[in-house]
Motif scaffolding. Sequence first.
Motif, mmCIF file in Angstrom:
data_model
loop_
_atom_site.group_PDB
_atom_site.id
_atom_site.type_symbol
_atom_site.label_atom_id
_atom_site.label_comp_id
_atom_site.label_asym_id
_atom_site.label_seq_id
_atom_site.Cartn_x
_atom_site.Cartn_y
_atom_site.Cartn_z
ATOM 1 N N SER A 13 54.394 -10.299 104.363
ATOM 2 C CA SER A 13 53.077 -10.568 103.794
ATOM 3 C C SER A 13 53.117 -10.614 102.263
ATOM 4 O O SER A 13 52.085 -10.615 101.618
ATOM 5 C CB SER A 13 52.093 -9.504 104.277
ATOM 6 N N VAL B 132 57.179 -18.760 110.144
ATOM 7 C CA VAL B 132 55.823 -18.440 110.583
ATOM 8 C C VAL B 132 55.334 -19.318 111.748
ATOM 9 O O VAL B 132 54.513 -18.895 112.553
ATOM 10 C CB VAL B 132 54.841 -18.499 109.383
ATOM 11 N N TYR C 35 50.336 -22.638 104.483
ATOM 12 C CA TYR C 35 49.240 -21.946 103.807
ATOM 13 C C TYR C 35 49.097 -22.551 102.415
ATOM 14 O O TYR C 35 50.105 -22.790 101.732
ATOM 15 C CB TYR C 35 49.556 -20.459 103.616
ATOM 16 N N PRO D 53 44.459 -21.316 106.240
ATOM 17 C CA PRO D 53 45.432 -20.951 107.261
ATOM 18 C C PRO D 53 46.560 -21.978 107.381
ATOM 19 O O PRO D 53 46.323 -23.178 107.259
ATOM 20 C CB PRO D 53 44.610 -20.938 108.554
ATOM 21 N N PHE E 69 53.562 -18.014 115.092
ATOM 22 C CA PHE E 69 52.236 -18.371 115.622
ATOM 23 C C PHE E 69 52.309 -18.578 117.132
ATOM 24 O O PHE E 69 51.463 -18.129 117.887
ATOM 25 C CB PHE E 69 51.719 -19.667 114.987
ATOM 26 N N ASN F 270 46.617 -21.446 115.256
ATOM 27 C CA ASN F 270 46.156 -20.735 114.069
ATOM 28 C C ASN F 270 45.378 -21.545 113.042
ATOM 29 O O ASN F 270 44.532 -21.008 112.347
ATOM 30 C CB ASN F 270 47.310 -20.020 113.323
ATOM 31 N N SER F 271 45.671 -22.827 112.916
ATOM 32 C CA SER F 271 45.089 -23.534 111.781
ATOM 33 C C SER F 271 43.559 -23.578 111.838
ATOM 34 O O SER F 271 42.898 -23.420 110.814
ATOM 35 C CB SER F 271 45.695 -24.930 111.738
ATOM 36 N N TYR G 271 36.893 -19.518 110.614
ATOM 37 C CA TYR G 271 37.291 -19.178 109.258
ATOM 38 C C TYR G 271 36.176 -19.331 108.238
ATOM 39 O O TYR G 271 36.400 -19.255 107.058
ATOM 40 C CB TYR G 271 38.518 -19.992 108.847
ATOM 41 N N ARG H 197 47.949 -14.363 115.488
ATOM 42 C CA ARG H 197 48.009 -13.471 114.329
ATOM 43 C C ARG H 197 48.465 -14.255 113.109
ATOM 44 O O ARG H 197 49.144 -15.270 113.234
ATOM 45 C CB ARG H 197 48.988 -12.333 114.611
ATOM 46 N N SER H 198 48.086 -13.768 111.943
ATOM 47 C CA SER H 198 48.522 -14.414 110.710
ATOM 48 C C SER H 198 49.111 -13.359 109.794
ATOM 49 O O SER H 198 48.483 -12.338 109.549
ATOM 50 C CB SER H 198 47.332 -15.076 110.010
ATOM 51 N N GLN I 39 43.731 -14.992 105.547
ATOM 52 C CA GLN I 39 43.302 -16.392 105.582
ATOM 53 C C GLN I 39 41.792 -16.500 105.774
ATOM 54 O O GLN I 39 41.147 -15.572 106.244
ATOM 55 C CB GLN I 39 44.050 -17.133 106.677
#
Lengths: 152, 706
Positions: B629, B299, B339, B437, B303, B462-463, B7, B485-486, B490
């Motif tokens: 989103s 969410v 988030y 994220p 994830f 994801n994080s 990220y 996927r997010s 992010q």
Amino acid sequence: MKLRVNGKEVTPHDPDQSLLEFLRDDLGLTGTKYGCGEGQCGACTVLVQGSALRSCITPLSAVADREITTIEGLETDGKLHPVQQAFLDAGAMQCGYCTAGMILSCVSLLARHPHPDEAEARRALNGNICRCGTYPRILQALRSLSTGGRHA
Amino acid sequence: MPERERYELLEKPSYHFETERRDVLKLFAGGGLLVLIPHSAAAQESGRARGAWRGEPLPDDVEAWLHIGPDGRVTAFTGKVEVGQNSRTALTQAVAEELRVAAGQVEMVMGDTARTPFDMGTFGSRTTPTMAPRMRAAGVAARQALLELAAQKWGVKPETLEAADGCVRDPKSGRSASYGELTHGQAITRTIGKEQISRPRGESVAKINARDIVTGAHRYPSDITRPGMLHGKVLRPPAWDADLASVDLSAAPETGGATIVHDGKFVGAAAPSARAAARALARVKANWSTPAGPSNSEVFDYFKHNPTGPAEDAVRAGDVASAWGQAAHTVEGRYTVAYIAHVPLEPRAAVAEWTRDGLTVWTGTQRPFGVREELAEAFGLDIKKVHVLMPDCGSGYGGKHTGECAIEAARLAKATNRPVKVVWSREEEFRFAYLRPAGLIEVRGATAGSGKLLAWEFHNYNSGPSGLATPYDIPHQLIAFHPTRSPLRQGSYRGLAATANHFVRESHIDDLAAASGSGPLEFRLANLKEPRVRAVLEAATGRFGWGREKSGAGRGFGLACGMEKGSFVANCVEIEIEEASQRVRVRRVSTAFECGAIVNPDHLKNQVEGAVLMGIGGALFEAIEFEGSRITNPALSRYRVPRFSDLPELATVLVNRRDLDSAGAGETPIVTIAPAIRNAILAATGKALRSLPLAPSGPAGANKSA
Ligand code: FES
Ligand code: FES
């Protein structure tokens, strides 16, 4: 309509503007900042007749004939206002984007309460956000002023 | 080595030094002394010298310059930028200390793609450990060159001379010459090599441009104006990934001096005022198609079921699978992290201007060279034709790596043939910038009968992979990151995923301590090997008076510790739960922080306390809410950030390791405040919270999954 900004009389051409837009875009006084546009952050704080006001939600028509002071108007004859000096001495900033609003909010507070206690200070400044988190230093700057200056 | 981090939005560096160098060298046309700081020793030794300055060949790969002009002016040039972390001051100190001049005599030119050499960007706490020592080395090389010049002039040995206060002196004869006198009529280059640099003096030099900030004179990116400038606004979709299905401009006549631009998915307007531009856009009819997606409550399962690639093992040690059978106590947990938004107080802003020579853009970004590439690509320009300048901006916290606002301003400026300023509204900043994220983290830990940690299995979805490795001594470990996927955009955030990973690790360590009948501090000390973590833990608990009072109803004490990017942090926290409102208040925080040798104690304390305060927001109440989103709380009135009323009593211990290199300090002090608060809530209530934010409306309302 007319108003006075930092001691000068000015005549806006579009009274529907917000005071913030007028100051920044028409007068070029960019020391007053935009942070949210909804009265939540205090970055746009100016003094109207000596009292702190959020310029982003203030229509120009509401300040007709008033005296506005922005951060650019605080210094006199090249000498910083004591609150500006206190912020410098306390190192009360990181990015500095909140600083103008913080200083003017402190000026307004001190005009009403020359010796605010910590709880009063926090309450008075709670509408000013410093995202960098320099709150302890801003309180320190205020403390140095309300206890009789930095040499106290 | 810093950990790999997806990220950080890393981009491949692309060097175009030859032409740039020629332009930069024009700045030094008056001669003087020029010190080059190559990217790496290897580049310097390869001897590939393509450029030359006044007949002298220059190395190929320069990352910073230091120049002393015949007028005695000292100017340093670096592509790093100042976003409030006080790197301008720290780098100035580095040069000034070695060069033996006052900080006020050094001008630091930063983040200007036409004047400073290429730089990847200002992130990852790299400025202090990498750029500052190189600036120091340049200061040493310059000082050495000046001593040699004076020695030549006076016919003495350089070792017999001294440099101080911008002059070289000969203590024997009493002669002295200023740096300007010495470089006058000269054109000398030096390239740094293996200079012996000294440790930072550790002085609290005041922020370099603080006076301009308290007077309002400093021009932030959003304050830049150009002659004839227009203001731009962009038509925004309901969600960042929505597609423009159709657009009808017929109801939006170009009145009030507004020009409407429609180009692909882009619809924007430029007008004499931002309001006029917004008014023009309000009459544009657009249809968007928005992809469906999970909400903020869905969410985390999303994830789990939407991997984008295989799991990446961060650590694999011993044999976790067979260790569980030998455990005395095993604790499992499913943790979630929301988030959150950076909320830099100055939103994205850019002023773009086209000239015959190309495109110039002033913008707030942590990656001016990255934004230059984005602009070159967007407009099909040669990169040499794009000039990006980054005036010290209203903070970033990892949130300003991208150049979308610059591109928007440039597109409108191109259409109107006038300079155009675009300043994102707070709402745009919430909805269209990227976020830290969210993540789902599943963890299982076990202790042996001895009270020692035995096994640790940790899966982060994801994080992000930063800060995954534990400082604890655990024989059996399996730690993995699962890319997924997010639904939301992010990217980087102060401390990256180290905050999420520390939150989970340090929370879970408390749960394991409790399960094995040990106290939080005793349990950690029994299992921590890393001496620098132990040192900050001991310093923080000592300062706090840990153990002096017991947690009870409505009041709790908690602690947490960790390390990231070469620096070390521990927090002790006292919280109080207000009876009526059930609101959690952080009463007191002691922080101990160690990042090697301290550069500027006052600025370091400022950074550490700022990070702790920012961390309190993410710990207790910050969370982006969304449907698919579409972000549903894009305003400061609906997204709470820490205010004066949230400020606890802070005690900060800076552990100075003058024997060690300095590491960065802008990020790591944020990583352990959340678990320390969580552990204090546990101590006060017995509730083991496992979600960030912990208590948007008090612990009873917290989203707990035990
Ligand atoms: S900009 Fe006016 S209060 Fe935020
Ligand atoms: S100093 Fe950055 S917002 Fe206050």
